[in-house]
Design an enzyme around this catalytic site. Sequence first.
Site, short mmCIF file in Angstrom:
data_model
loop_
_atom_site.label_atom_id
_atom_site.label_comp_id
_atom_site.label_asym_id
_atom_site.label_seq_id
_atom_site.Cartn_x
_atom_site.Cartn_y
_atom_site.Cartn_z
N LYS A 14 0.71 -1.42 -0.23
CA LYS A 14 0.00 0.24 0.21
C LYS A 14 0.48 1.21 -0.38
O LYS A 14 0.89 2.54 -0.90
CB LYS A 14 -0.99 0.27 0.86
N ARG A 89 -10.85 1.23 8.97
CA ARG A 89 -10.36 -0.17 9.09
C ARG A 89 -11.52 -1.05 10.50
O ARG A 89 -11.10 -2.24 10.52
CB ARG A 89 -9.52 -0.05 10.62
N ARG A 128 11.36 -6.11 5.08
CA ARG A 128 10.93 -4.81 5.27
C ARG A 128 11.57 -4.57 6.71
O ARG A 128 12.09 -3.61 6.12
CB ARG A 128 9.33 -4.39 5.00
N ARG A 134 12.15 -2.26 12.02
CA ARG A 134 11.11 -1.95 12.74
C ARG A 134 10.94 -2.77 13.37
O ARG A 134 11.19 -4.32 12.49
CB ARG A 134 9.92 -1.66 12.21
N ARG A 146 -0.68 -9.52 13.46
CA ARG A 146 -1.39 -7.98 12.61
C ARG A 146 -2.33 -8.49 11.14
O ARG A 146 -3.06 -8.06 11.46
CB ARG A 146 0.49 -7.26 12.01
#
Length: 190
Positions: A14, A89, A128, A134, A146
């Site tokens: 995204k 969401r 990532r 992260r 998640r």
Amino acid sequence: MLNIVLFGPPGAGKGTQSEKIIEKYQLTHLSTGDLFRKHLGEGTELGKLARKYMDQGHLVPDEVVIGMVDDKIANTPDTKGFIFDGFPRTVAQAEALDKLMQKNNTEISGMIALDVAEEELKERIRERGKTSGRADDQDEEKIATRIKVYLDETLPVADYYEKQGKFSKINGIGTIDGIFEDICTVIDRF
């Protein structure tokens, strides 16, 4: 006005695609994460209200989030439209967004969902995590959680827009430019 909800699970691409969409169509990026940081950082009334909930360990209620979105829309009058990232969401948020858009004499043009298989998502998120630093992108349990939260809580939002005839699914596996071309084909039909 062109108003797009960009949708998909964590790791679907995204962020990458929204940058390209914003550049091509000159849309205003509307990210609830950015709005939270702005309102908290500036100490606005909405920020103070959000902070109160967060300090108590509670989720910030939809009305506060919608208030932040409303503030952004109201203070961006000359935009060609918005790309909603990370919002809505839940179905309740989608319904509230529709009312907010009507109040501003516009509507959601469509939802574009990036479809990526779960194993591919996990691999992308791990990759990532290696470059982003992260920690949540490197923890298998957090990655799985998640994705599960997305499937359980957020996926019904797609059904909401599908019932309105505003839902388009794009294969999120391929080259960045190829996926972007598929997205543009959908946007150009809005």
